[in-house]
Design a protein around this motif. Structure first.
Motif, PDB file in Angstrom:
ATOM      1  N   THR A 353       2.012  36.057  10.217  1.00  0.00           N
ATOM      2  CA  THR A 353       1.551  35.702   8.870  1.00  0.00           C
ATOM      3  C   THR A 353       2.602  36.048   7.822  1.00  0.00           C
ATOM      4  OG1 THR A 353      -0.771  36.057   9.484  1.00  0.00           O
ATOM      5  CG2 THR A 353      -0.233  36.104   7.136  1.00  0.00           C
ATOM      6  N   THR A 354       3.183  37.226   7.947  1.00  0.00           N
ATOM      7  CA  THR A 354       4.224  37.640   7.007  1.00  0.00           C
ATOM      8  C   THR A 354       5.398  36.676   7.051  1.00  0.00           C
ATOM      9  OG1 THR A 354       3.586  39.966   7.301  1.00  0.00           O
ATOM     10  CG2 THR A 354       5.737  39.531   6.312  1.00  0.00           C
ATOM     11  N   VAL A 357       4.405  33.121   5.531  1.00  0.00           N
ATOM     12  CA  VAL A 357       4.261  33.130   4.068  1.00  0.00           C
ATOM     13  C   VAL A 357       5.623  33.246   3.386  1.00  0.00           C
ATOM     14  CG1 VAL A 357       3.313  34.393   2.102  1.00  0.00           C
ATOM     15  CG2 VAL A 357       1.917  34.035   4.146  1.00  0.00           C
ATOM     16  N   THR A 361       7.032  30.263   1.051  1.00  0.00           N
ATOM     17  CA  THR A 361       7.162  30.538  -0.387  1.00  0.00           C
ATOM     18  C   THR A 361       8.577  30.910  -0.797  1.00  0.00           C
ATOM     19  OG1 THR A 361       6.631  32.907  -0.137  1.00  0.00           O
ATOM     20  CG2 THR A 361       4.779  31.362  -0.433  1.00  0.00           C
ATOM     21  N   ILE A 366       5.885  38.277  -1.889  1.00  0.00           N
ATOM     22  CA  ILE A 366       4.576  37.673  -1.622  1.00  0.00           C
ATOM     23  C   ILE A 366       4.235  37.796  -0.146  1.00  0.00           C
ATOM     24  CG2 ILE A 366       3.305  35.490  -1.579  1.00  0.00           C
ATOM     25  CD1 ILE A 366       4.777  34.666  -4.093  1.00  0.00           C
ATOM     26  N   VAL A 370       0.921  39.735   1.263  1.00  0.00           N
ATOM     27  CA  VAL A 370      -0.060  39.038   2.093  1.00  0.00           C
ATOM     28  C   VAL A 370      -0.166  39.706   3.463  1.00  0.00           C
ATOM     29  CG1 VAL A 370      -0.580  36.859   3.271  1.00  0.00           C
ATOM     30  CG2 VAL A 370       0.205  36.842   0.900  1.00  0.00           C
ATOM     31  N   LEU A 373      -2.239  42.819   3.174  1.00  0.00           N
ATOM     32  CA  LEU A 373      -3.650  42.473   2.999  1.00  0.00           C
ATOM     33  C   LEU A 373      -4.277  42.053   4.328  1.00  0.00           C
ATOM     34  CD1 LEU A 373      -6.099  41.949   1.194  1.00  0.00           C
ATOM     35  CD2 LEU A 373      -5.190  39.658   0.753  1.00  0.00           C
ATOM     36  N   VAL A 374      -3.594  41.202   5.079  1.00  0.00           N
ATOM     37  CA  VAL A 374      -4.118  40.772   6.383  1.00  0.00           C
ATOM     38  C   VAL A 374      -4.236  41.957   7.328  1.00  0.00           C
ATOM     39  CG1 VAL A 374      -3.626  39.350   8.417  1.00  0.00           C
ATOM     40  CG2 VAL A 374      -3.267  38.417   6.124  1.00  0.00           C
TER      41      VAL A 374
END
Length: 485
Positions: A353-354, A357, A361, A366, A370, A373-374
């Motif tokens: 995920t890191t 993202v 982006t 960011i 993220v 958070l995940v």
């Protein structure tokens, strides 16, 4: 610096390490300047001012700060859309943000960044650095490709023979001599912009001091500040482990900010700690601030005194250097099949995920946010299922004792309410919390609700085994979390 240099041998080590790092900084500073879309002098001046400033202000001796790929990737849109002066204003604002974060001791929050996010951060950075080289390898003369291959071969095989001279510098020197001697028509550094022929000059960016300017630069400044701090603090942690010494992360944070402010006033593109050059410095034996100071000083002497030579460096050599930087930065162990089989799915999910993202982006900050958070959500989900409730009825059938095991917080305590047999239990119920811990008000509210349900049926509930912290929270909040409505 001087008190840490007790012997000529230590002084010699620091000087030689600083010289090696300065040589290794030249190709990367130029390459990162090109990634950012600015003249090479902007990156070279940044590397000089960052290294010299952080040698005095930083919290981690022997760590090298200069223009970096992470910062270049963040600020590149500012240059492309608004020009160099807005970039300088962004660097100064980012430095001020880092100073504020350091004074507020925000670096302490780095301990909440999981390892999987760190790995994703590094892997994404490697992918972005590699992707930034593609424009230099597409639509170019065919000679560029064998030159890139030759440079890669030198950097792969030379370290197996000797490490006396950095392999990237050998590759650059060989390709530069070949290009000049054979008069090869290939893109070179001089095509990208003029190199400095004088010392950097103190000045202010020519931007309007308006809210519109702040609106433009603020997002990039905050992104640069966060990315720079993350990379710097990760590098400092690595050096701490390698040298078995400690460092002040708070001082490093505000020191990075002050160095970026100084760099901005001298027209540099800003930067942060460099993992590769720092490890070169440390493994060369350097342990003090002098090596960092000399690395910046030697760098300025080399580029100002030898600028005409540097301008003839073919871009193929620099692209090859950056490809090797990307390959060396990527954590290949993290994607091996054996590692992926052993790693919990949640850890792999966070890392992927890191990376995704960040790549989508082009913003490392960011991606890290993220990822954190995940990771927090997956951790809460995993821990929530570790709570167990076992009910044991006494021999005479008059007392039911429930043993609660696990951490009780908002995610796990919500299921706690349905673990009791309110209608079927005897008149006396004991809830034993010896093997659990009450972490938040949500849990206290649930325990209150359990007691209320039993009381509505005329049954007595006693809670035992609360540890000191849990008992204090329960005593403070019990009965005060719900209103009459």
């Amino acid at each position: 610096m001087l008190p840490s240099l007790p012997t000529p041998a230590v002084l010699r080590t620091e000087v030689l390490a600083g010289l090696v790092v300065a040589l290794a900084l030249i190709p990367e500073a130029i390459s990162f300047s090109i990634i950012a879309g600015v003249d090479p002098r902007v990156g070279l001046f940044a590397s000089f001012t960052m290294a010299v400033s952080i040698s005095v202000l930083g919290g981690r001796p022997a760590m090298i700060s200069a223009a970096t790929g992470a910062v270049a990737l963040v600020v590149a849109p500012v240059v492309r859309e608004h020009g160099l002066d807005f970039l300088i204003a962004t660097v100064i604002l980012a430095g001020l943000v880092q100073v504020v974060l350091g004074v507020l001791r925000v670096p302490r929050l780095m301990r909440f960044v999981p390892r999987s996010v760190m790995v994703g951060f590094v892997n994404a950075l490697a992918i972005l650095i590699f992707w930034a080289q593609v424009p230099h390898l597409v639509g170019v003369p065919w000679l560029v490709y064998p030159m890139v291959a030759a440079a890669l071969a030198i950097m792969v095989f030379l370290p197996r023979l000797t490490t006396a001279v950095p392999a990237p510098l050998v590759a650059i020197a060989v390709l530069t001599v070949l290009t000049v001697a054979a008069h090869l028509a290939v893109p070179n550094v001089g095509d990208e912009g003029a190199l400095p022929d004088s010392l950097p000059v103190l000045g202010l960016p020519d931007v309007p001091l308006t809210l519109e300017t702040l609106r433009i630069i603020a997002p990039y400044a905050f992104g640069m500040a966060l990315v720079g701090l993350m990379e710097s603090l990760m590098t400092a942690k690595l050096v701490d482990e390698v040298t078995d010494t400690g460092s002040s992360k708070t001082r490093e944070a505000w020191g990075q900010g002050a160095a970026n402010v100084i760099t901005g006033f001298f027209g540099g593109m800003g930067g942060c700690a460099m993992i590769g050059q720092t490890m070169i410095n440390v493994r060369s034996g350097a342990r003090t601030r002098l090596s960092t100071f000399l690395a910046g000083t030697f760098l300025l002497i080399l580029v100002v005194g030898l600028g005409d030579v540097v301008a003839t460096i073919p871009m193929a050599a620099l692209a090859a250097v950056m490809v090797m930087v990307a390959v060396g930065t990527f954590d290949w162990h993290s994607v091996r099949p054996a590692t992926l089989r052993r790693m919990p799915c949640s850890e792999t999910t966070v890392m992927v995920t890191t990376v995704v993202v960040v790549v989508v982006t082009h913003n490392l900050a960011i991606g890290v946010l993220v990822g954190v958070l995940v990771a927090a959500l997956l951790f809460a989900r995993r821990v929530a299922h570790l709570v167990e409730v076992d009910g044991v009825l006494s021999e005479d059938g008059t007392v039911k004792t429930y043993h609660v095991h696990g951490a009780l917080f908002f995610a796990s305590s919500n299921d706690l309410l349905g673990q009791f047999d309110y209608a079927g239990d005897p008149g006396t119920v004991v809830i034993d919390l010896s093997d659990s811990h009450v972490w938040d008000a949500s849990t206290v509210a649930v325990l209150d609700a359990v007691g209320t349900k039993y009381a509505a049926r005329g049954k007595d509930v006693t809670m035992v085994g609360l540890n000191r912290a849990s008992a204090a929270m329960h005593e403070r909040l019990a009965g005060h979390l719900t209103g009459a409505h």
